[in-house]
Write a protein that holds these residues in place. Sequence first.
Motif, PDB file in Angstrom:
ATOM      1  N   LEU A  27      57.110 -23.045  24.913  1.00 36.13           N
ATOM      2  CA  LEU A  27      55.819 -23.483  25.451  1.00 36.13           C
ATOM      3  C   LEU A  27      54.890 -23.941  24.325  1.00 36.13           C
ATOM      4  CD1 LEU A  27      53.724 -21.894  28.221  1.00 36.13           C
ATOM      5  CD2 LEU A  27      52.668 -22.416  26.040  1.00 36.13           C
ATOM      6  N   VAL A  28      54.821 -23.163  23.249  1.00 29.05           N
ATOM      7  CA  VAL A  28      53.966 -23.536  22.112  1.00 29.05           C
ATOM      8  C   VAL A  28      54.426 -24.858  21.521  1.00 29.05           C
ATOM      9  CG1 VAL A  28      53.213 -22.876  19.798  1.00 29.05           C
ATOM     10  CG2 VAL A  28      53.310 -21.148  21.602  1.00 29.05           C
ATOM     11  N   ARG A  29      55.737 -25.024  21.396  1.00 31.02           N
ATOM     12  CA  ARG A  29      56.277 -26.277  20.843  1.00 31.02           C
ATOM     13  C   ARG A  29      55.873 -27.472  21.700  1.00 31.02           C
ATOM     14  NH1 ARG A  29      62.186 -24.979  18.241  1.00 31.02           N
ATOM     15  NH2 ARG A  29      61.671 -26.457  16.618  1.00 31.02           N
ATOM     16  N   SER A  30      56.065 -27.367  23.015  1.00 24.32           N
ATOM     17  CA  SER A  30      55.747 -28.510  23.874  1.00 24.32           C
ATOM     18  C   SER A  30      54.252 -28.785  23.883  1.00 24.32           C
ATOM     19  CB  SER A  30      56.282 -28.297  25.291  1.00 24.32           C
ATOM     20  OG  SER A  30      55.597 -27.260  25.940  1.00 24.32           O
ATOM     21  N   TRP A  31      53.433 -27.729  23.857  1.00 19.22           N
ATOM     22  CA  TRP A  31      51.979 -27.907  23.794  1.00 19.22           C
ATOM     23  C   TRP A  31      51.590 -28.668  22.526  1.00 19.22           C
ATOM     24  CZ3 TRP A  31      48.885 -25.692  19.946  1.00 19.22           C
ATOM     25  CH2 TRP A  31      47.506 -25.848  20.125  1.00 19.22           C
ATOM     26  N   ALA A  32      52.122 -28.255  21.392  1.00 17.59           N
ATOM     27  CA  ALA A  32      51.777 -28.909  20.122  1.00 17.59           C
ATOM     28  C   ALA A  32      52.248 -30.355  20.099  1.00 17.59           C
ATOM     29  CB  ALA A  32      52.370 -28.124  18.953  1.00 17.59           C
ATOM     30  N   ARG A  33      53.471 -30.592  20.544  1.00 17.74           N
ATOM     31  CA  ARG A  33      54.003 -31.969  20.568  1.00 17.74           C
ATOM     32  C   ARG A  33      53.183 -32.874  21.487  1.00 17.74           C
ATOM     33  NH1 ARG A  33      60.250 -30.306  21.637  1.00 17.74           N
ATOM     34  NH2 ARG A  33      60.812 -29.684  19.523  1.00 17.74           N
ATOM     35  N   ASP A  34      52.744 -32.321  22.623  1.00 23.79           N
ATOM     36  CA  ASP A  34      52.014 -33.125  23.610  1.00 23.79           C
ATOM     37  C   ASP A  34      50.569 -33.406  23.219  1.00 23.79           C
ATOM     38  OD1 ASP A  34      54.300 -33.069  25.164  1.00 23.79           O
ATOM     39  OD2 ASP A  34      53.525 -31.600  26.612  1.00 23.79           O
ATOM     40  N   HIS A  35      49.956 -32.514  22.433  1.00 24.66           N
ATOM     41  CA  HIS A  35      48.506 -32.609  22.243  1.00 24.66           C
ATOM     42  C   HIS A  35      48.018 -32.778  20.806  1.00 24.66           C
ATOM     43  CE1 HIS A  35      47.909 -31.754  26.437  1.00 24.66           C
ATOM     44  NE2 HIS A  35      48.587 -30.621  26.338  1.00 24.66           N
ATOM     45  N   LEU A  36      48.885 -32.597  19.825  1.00 19.05           N
ATOM     46  CA  LEU A  36      48.424 -32.662  18.436  1.00 19.05           C
ATOM     47  C   LEU A  36      49.099 -33.807  17.694  1.00 19.05           C
ATOM     48  CD1 LEU A  36      48.501 -28.847  17.603  1.00 19.05           C
ATOM     49  CD2 LEU A  36      46.564 -30.218  18.388  1.00 19.05           C
ATOM     50  N   PRO A  37      48.378 -34.425  16.768  1.00 23.79           N
ATOM     51  CA  PRO A  37      48.986 -35.503  15.984  1.00 23.79           C
ATOM     52  C   PRO A  37      50.182 -34.981  15.181  1.00 23.79           C
ATOM     53  CG  PRO A  37      46.596 -35.446  15.662  1.00 23.79           C
ATOM     54  CD  PRO A  37      46.960 -34.203  16.403  1.00 23.79           C
ATOM     55  N   PRO A  38      51.240 -35.779  15.048  1.00 24.30           N
ATOM     56  CA  PRO A  38      52.397 -35.352  14.254  1.00 24.30           C
ATOM     57  C   PRO A  38      51.974 -34.928  12.846  1.00 24.30           C
ATOM     58  CG  PRO A  38      52.870 -37.397  15.405  1.00 24.30           C
ATOM     59  CD  PRO A  38      51.403 -37.124  15.597  1.00 24.30           C
ATOM     60  N   SER A  39      52.567 -33.878  12.357  1.00 22.92           N
ATOM     61  CA  SER A  39      52.353 -33.317  11.013  1.00 22.92           C
ATOM     62  C   SER A  39      50.939 -32.781  10.769  1.00 22.92           C
ATOM     63  CB  SER A  39      52.745 -34.314   9.913  1.00 22.92           C
ATOM     64  OG  SER A  39      51.797 -35.348   9.795  1.00 22.92           O
ATOM     65  N   SER A  40      50.155 -32.608  11.828  1.00 17.66           N
ATOM     66  CA  SER A  40      48.809 -32.074  11.638  1.00 17.66           C
ATOM     67  C   SER A  40      48.856 -30.572  11.326  1.00 17.66           C
ATOM     68  CB  SER A  40      47.945 -32.341  12.874  1.00 17.66           C
ATOM     69  OG  SER A  40      48.514 -31.758  14.022  1.00 17.66           O
ATOM     70  N   SER A  41      47.705 -30.028  10.975  1.00 20.05           N
ATOM     71  CA  SER A  41      47.597 -28.625  10.581  1.00 20.05           C
ATOM     72  C   SER A  41      47.218 -27.748  11.762  1.00 20.05           C
ATOM     73  CB  SER A  41      46.544 -28.466   9.477  1.00 20.05           C
ATOM     74  OG  SER A  41      46.957 -29.151   8.320  1.00 20.05           O
ATOM     75  N   ILE A  42      47.906 -26.603  11.860  1.00 23.68           N
ATOM     76  CA  ILE A  42      47.675 -25.636  12.928  1.00 23.68           C
ATOM     77  C   ILE A  42      47.471 -24.266  12.293  1.00 23.68           C
ATOM     78  CG2 ILE A  42      48.658 -24.510  14.966  1.00 23.68           C
ATOM     79  CD1 ILE A  42      50.456 -26.997  15.312  1.00 23.68           C
ATOM     80  N   VAL A  43      46.482 -23.525  12.764  1.00 19.51           N
ATOM     81  CA  VAL A  43      46.298 -22.146  12.312  1.00 19.51           C
ATOM     82  C   VAL A  43      46.865 -21.215  13.382  1.00 19.51           C
ATOM     83  CG1 VAL A  43      43.900 -21.966  13.192  1.00 19.51           C
ATOM     84  CG2 VAL A  43      44.691 -20.438  11.355  1.00 19.51           C
ATOM     85  N   ASP A  44      47.725 -20.311  12.943  1.00 16.82           N
ATOM     86  CA  ASP A  44      48.362 -19.320  13.818  1.00 16.82           C
ATOM     87  C   ASP A  44      47.629 -18.005  13.594  1.00 16.82           C
ATOM     88  OD1 ASP A  44      50.002 -17.616  15.246  1.00 16.82           O
ATOM     89  OD2 ASP A  44      51.868 -18.285  14.297  1.00 16.82           O
ATOM     90  N   VAL A  45      46.799 -17.630  14.556  1.00 13.47           N
ATOM     91  CA  VAL A  45      45.915 -16.468  14.437  1.00 13.47           C
ATOM     92  C   VAL A  45      46.632 -15.254  15.025  1.00 13.47           C
ATOM     93  CG1 VAL A  45      43.626 -15.569  14.954  1.00 13.47           C
ATOM     94  CG2 VAL A  45      43.962 -18.042  14.723  1.00 13.47           C
ATOM     95  N   GLY A  46      46.970 -14.294  14.158  1.00 15.00           N
ATOM     96  CA  GLY A  46      47.802 -13.179  14.568  1.00 15.00           C
ATOM     97  C   GLY A  46      49.260 -13.593  14.510  1.00 15.00           C
ATOM     98  N   CYS A  47      49.642 -14.196  13.391  1.00 12.41           N
ATOM     99  CA  CYS A  47      50.944 -14.859  13.252  1.00 12.41           C
ATOM    100  C   CYS A  47      52.121 -13.909  13.152  1.00 12.41           C
ATOM    101  CB  CYS A  47      50.931 -15.771  12.035  1.00 12.41           C
ATOM    102  SG  CYS A  47      50.579 -14.884  10.488  1.00 12.41           S
ATOM    103  N   GLY A  48      51.870 -12.641  12.837  1.00 17.75           N
ATOM    104  CA  GLY A  48      52.977 -11.707  12.659  1.00 17.75           C
ATOM    105  C   GLY A  48      53.900 -12.165  11.557  1.00 17.75           C
ATOM    106  N   SER A  49      55.200 -12.069  11.791  1.00 20.19           N
ATOM    107  CA  SER A  49      56.195 -12.456  10.788  1.00 20.19           C
ATOM    108  C   SER A  49      56.457 -13.960  10.768  1.00 20.19           C
ATOM    109  CB  SER A  49      57.516 -11.733  11.060  1.00 20.19           C
ATOM    110  OG  SER A  49      58.093 -12.226  12.260  1.00 20.19           O
ATOM    111  N   GLY A  50      55.806 -14.696  11.686  1.00 19.35           N
ATOM    112  CA  GLY A  50      56.009 -16.139  11.753  1.00 19.35           C
ATOM    113  C   GLY A  50      57.162 -16.558  12.643  1.00 19.35           C
ATOM    114  N   VAL A  51      57.936 -15.597  13.105  1.00 18.32           N
ATOM    115  CA  VAL A  51      59.076 -15.878  13.972  1.00 18.32           C
ATOM    116  C   VAL A  51      58.740 -15.374  15.373  1.00 18.32           C
ATOM    117  CG1 VAL A  51      61.522 -15.411  14.365  1.00 18.32           C
ATOM    118  CG2 VAL A  51      60.659 -15.650  12.019  1.00 18.32           C
ATOM    119  N   PRO A  52      58.754 -16.230  16.375  1.00 21.19           N
ATOM    120  CA  PRO A  52      59.293 -17.590  16.381  1.00 21.19           C
ATOM    121  C   PRO A  52      58.251 -18.702  16.289  1.00 21.19           C
ATOM    122  CG  PRO A  52      59.077 -16.850  18.635  1.00 21.19           C
ATOM    123  CD  PRO A  52      58.566 -15.728  17.752  1.00 21.19           C
TER     124      PRO A  52
END
Length: 195
Positions: A27-52
């Motif tokens: 879901l996060v992947r499709s949201w980012a692909r649909d709404h954000l410019p390619p290669s843009s910067s995203i902040v992951d708030v509460g990112c944990g280990s980064g996976v997934p």
Amino acid sequence: MNIDRSEGWDAIAEQFMALRSDIGAALVRSWARDHLPPSSSIVDVGCGSGVPVAQALIEDGFTVFGIDASPTLIAALRRLVPETQTACEAAQDSAFFHRTFAGAVSIGLLFLLSADDQQKVLRGVANALVPGGRFLFSAPREACEWRDRQTGRSSRSLGQQAYERHLEATGLRLIGCRLDEGENNYFEAIKPSVG
């Protein structure tokens, strides 16, 4: 007395990483692909280990900045997803790297915080987004409280109406909700462009 800014997550970081599934990553992947410019910067708030989540976003070409209050989870993120720039700090007190982003995600964090701290995070995200920037965060649609199964601490969703009000107070606008494959709710918000 030391205050645990990770809200209990540092103590169970190894268990959390062992149990964390890929639910929500698509879901996060499709949201980012649909709404954000390619290669843009995203902040992951509460990112944990980064996976997934951070890992998936980086695989899709985005530049990811991760914020988490757990030193153990940030150390794992630096090891597992070394392309991510990191800050080990509580989201409600974060400086958001003193920069702006095209997008922000907060998966599995907001509802772990007090109502006041949730509002602080929403303000921080709003200030860190560029005009037209997007924000995706997970929380139940209904107002409710429960005990987190892993930490045993109190969790709370403020509910859709309250989140809508708080987002508007920060200059963001709620534009919809999505469900992932585990039936978890995600709120989508946008920072309207000026003019």
